[in-house]
Design a protein around this motif. Structure first.
Motif, PDB file in Angstrom:
ATOM      1  N   PHE A  46      56.661 -37.759 -20.066  1.00 56.76           N
ATOM      2  CA  PHE A  46      58.242 -37.009 -19.643  1.00 56.76           C
ATOM      3  C   PHE A  46      57.556 -35.630 -20.895  1.00 56.76           C
ATOM      4  CE2 PHE A  46      61.967 -34.624 -21.409  1.00 56.76           C
ATOM      5  CZ  PHE A  46      62.600 -34.158 -19.947  1.00 56.76           C
ATOM      6  N   GLN A  87      53.454 -24.113 -11.863  1.00 53.95           N
ATOM      7  CA  GLN A  87      54.142 -23.830 -10.805  1.00 53.95           C
ATOM      8  C   GLN A  87      53.957 -22.303 -10.863  1.00 53.95           C
ATOM      9  OE1 GLN A  87      57.989 -24.371 -11.794  1.00 53.95           O
ATOM     10  NE2 GLN A  87      58.563 -26.677 -10.662  1.00 53.95           N
ATOM     11  N   GLU A 110      60.181 -33.049  -7.330  1.00 49.08           N
ATOM     12  CA  GLU A 110      60.463 -31.772  -7.288  1.00 49.08           C
ATOM     13  C   GLU A 110      59.501 -30.511  -7.121  1.00 49.08           C
ATOM     14  OE1 GLU A 110      63.832 -33.271 -10.589  1.00 49.08           O
ATOM     15  OE2 GLU A 110      62.192 -32.484 -11.095  1.00 49.08           O
ATOM     16  N   ASN A 111      58.455 -30.979  -6.638  1.00 49.93           N
ATOM     17  CA  ASN A 111      57.389 -30.052  -7.399  1.00 49.93           C
ATOM     18  C   ASN A 111      56.785 -29.824  -5.291  1.00 49.93           C
ATOM     19  OD1 ASN A 111      57.056 -28.757  -9.834  1.00 49.93           O
ATOM     20  ND2 ASN A 111      57.685 -30.226 -10.209  1.00 49.93           N
ATOM     21  N   THR A 166      60.112 -38.659  -9.377  1.00 50.03           N
ATOM     22  CA  THR A 166      61.183 -37.208  -9.090  1.00 50.03           C
ATOM     23  C   THR A 166      60.609 -36.154  -9.574  1.00 50.03           C
ATOM     24  OG1 THR A 166      62.645 -39.391 -10.252  1.00 50.03           O
ATOM     25  CG2 THR A 166      63.239 -36.494 -10.398  1.00 50.03           C
ATOM     26  N   ALA A 167      59.422 -36.206 -10.319  1.00 42.43           N
ATOM     27  CA  ALA A 167      58.851 -35.123 -10.131  1.00 42.43           C
ATOM     28  C   ALA A 167      58.342 -34.412  -8.797  1.00 42.43           C
ATOM     29  CB  ALA A 167      58.401 -34.795 -11.805  1.00 42.43           C
ATOM     30  N   ILE A 222      59.985 -40.817 -12.769  1.00 42.39           N
ATOM     31  CA  ILE A 222      59.699 -39.938 -13.185  1.00 42.39           C
ATOM     32  C   ILE A 222      58.844 -39.106 -13.202  1.00 42.39           C
ATOM     33  CG2 ILE A 222      61.241 -39.886 -15.122  1.00 42.39           C
ATOM     34  CD1 ILE A 222      58.392 -39.239 -16.905  1.00 42.39           C
ATOM     35  N   THR A 223      57.710 -40.246 -12.552  1.00 42.76           N
ATOM     36  CA  THR A 223      56.364 -39.611 -11.566  1.00 42.76           C
ATOM     37  C   THR A 223      56.852 -39.047 -10.303  1.00 42.76           C
ATOM     38  OG1 THR A 223      54.702 -40.728 -12.515  1.00 42.76           O
ATOM     39  CG2 THR A 223      54.071 -40.153 -10.155  1.00 42.76           C
ATOM     40  N   MET A 280      54.681 -33.818 -18.840  1.00 46.46           N
ATOM     41  CA  MET A 280      55.287 -33.070 -17.638  1.00 46.46           C
ATOM     42  C   MET A 280      56.034 -31.965 -17.821  1.00 46.46           C
ATOM     43  SD  MET A 280      55.049 -35.882 -14.755  1.00 46.46           S
ATOM     44  CE  MET A 280      56.505 -36.665 -14.750  1.00 46.46           C
ATOM     45  N   LYS A 281      56.640 -32.215 -18.767  1.00 46.43           N
ATOM     46  CA  LYS A 281      58.238 -30.459 -19.019  1.00 46.43           C
ATOM     47  C   LYS A 281      57.870 -29.408 -19.335  1.00 46.43           C
ATOM     48  CE  LYS A 281      61.912 -29.119 -21.535  1.00 46.43           C
ATOM     49  NZ  LYS A 281      62.626 -29.822 -22.448  1.00 46.43           N
ATOM     50  N   ILE A 305      54.270 -28.637 -15.306  1.00 46.63           N
ATOM     51  CA  ILE A 305      54.511 -27.919 -14.686  1.00 46.63           C
ATOM     52  C   ILE A 305      55.049 -26.318 -14.333  1.00 46.63           C
ATOM     53  CG2 ILE A 305      56.847 -28.644 -13.380  1.00 46.63           C
ATOM     54  CD1 ILE A 305      56.922 -31.713 -14.110  1.00 46.63           C
ATOM     55  N   ILE A 318      51.662 -35.227  -8.269  1.00 47.52           N
ATOM     56  CA  ILE A 318      51.605 -36.099  -9.147  1.00 47.52           C
ATOM     57  C   ILE A 318      52.252 -36.904  -8.553  1.00 47.52           C
ATOM     58  CG2 ILE A 318      53.533 -36.365 -11.273  1.00 47.52           C
ATOM     59  CD1 ILE A 318      54.934 -33.515 -10.944  1.00 47.52           C
TER      60      ILE A 318
END
Ligand SMILES: NC(=O)c1ccc[n+]([C@@H]2O[C@H](COP(=O)([O-])OP(=O)(O)OC[C@H]3O[C@@H](n4cnc5c(N)ncnc54)[C@H](O)[C@@H]3O)[C@@H](O)[C@H]2O)c1
Length: 253
Positions: A121, A132, A174-175, A170-171, A167-168, A124-125, A128, A182
């Motif tokens: 987490f 981006q 999101e991306n 989800t991220a 979380i993989t 990635m936090k 990302i 991811i």
């Protein structure tokens, strides 16, 4: 011929041993400059020395991935050293305590989750936003077959790896429109120091682990590295949110 990740910058956590070391070295052979991060300096230094001895470019950073300040410092170093981050393998992990769930000490549960899930987490936090800003990047999180099925005797590890897949995905969603892909890799039983020490605990465990590999042998770290580097390459441009089993058909039965 240009390498799969020619000119890219790759970060590998847990890069001082096993799967992380092998992937760091494949990233370098495929043309990337590599930041090898690990909680143990000695292993990370050996990985870096071996990449440099083969003509590659690598630096090391000592980090505990469960500590946010240290993860921030890691990403700062990556940008200071190399100017960007294109590929990240969030791989650092521990096997955690063994025993039936009702026998597991809560402090050991918490430590396993903090490293194996919290560490992914936190990485990635902080990876990302940098990716981006570049409009491009590829992250691979190291999960496990234990992220897909029950793993009797290793409930904290199993929970953490299930969480990594959550979380993989989800991220990744999101991306989906940011240029950042991811994915997760789910290895079967791979011959590394982590697996060898788990097998040493009890000959029955070793027998069970070997019996669970239908191909009749353990996997090798370089076989996982191949999947990771491909996922980070532009050849995998449409692959995101995927959990890739690399297990010699262990979970296909
Ligand atoms: N070996 C297998 O059979 C297998 C199977 C499935 C998944 N995995 C996963 O692959 C990853 C790598 O495992 P491996 O088998 O290469 O193990 P390994 O023990 O050889 O390597 C793990 C590395 O992570 C580092 N590390 C541990 N805690 C850390 C922390 N808090 N901060 C930074 N670094 C830390 C260790 O120092 C070590 O260098 C792990 O996430 C593991 O769960 C391994």
């Amino acid at each position: 011929m240009a390498g799969l990740v020619e000119g890219k910058v790759a970060l590998v956590t847990g890069g001082g041993s096993g799967i992380g070391r092998s992937t760091a070295s494949l990233f370098a052979r495929e043309g990337a400059r590599v930041l090898v991060a690990d909680i143990l300096e000695e292993g990370a230094q050996e990985s870096v020395d071996s990449i440099r001895a083969s003509g590659g470019e690598a630096e090391l950073f000592v980090v505990d991935v469960s500590d946010e300040h240290q993860v921030v410092a890691l990403l700062d170093r990556c940008v200071e050293q190399f100017g960007r981050i294109d590929c990240a393998l969030n791989n650092a992990g521990i096997s955690g305590p063994q025993g039936l769930l009702h026998q597991i000490d809560f402090a050991e549960w918490s430590r396993t989750l903090a490293i194996n899930l919290g560490g992914v987490f936190l990485c990635m936090k902080h990876e990302i936003p940098l990716m981006q800003k570049q409009g491009a990047g590829a992250i691979v999180n190291m999960a496990s077959g234990a992220g897909m099925i029950a793993t009797p005797g290793m409930s904290p590890y199993c929970a953490a790896k299930h969480g990594v897949l959550g979380i993989t995905r989800t991220a990744a969603v999101e991306n989906a429109q940011t240029g950042v892909r991811i994915n997760a890799v789910c290895p079967g039983s791979i011959d590394t120091p982590m697996l060898r020490s788990a097998m040493q605990v009890d000959p029955m465990v070793e027998k069970m682990i070997r019996a669970n590999m239908p191909i009749g042998r353990l996997g090798e770290p370089h076989e996982i590295a191949e999947a990771v580097v491909w996922l980070c390459s532009e050849r995998a441009s449409l692959v995101s949110g995927h959990s890739m089993l690399v297990d010699g058909a262990a979970l296909a039965r």
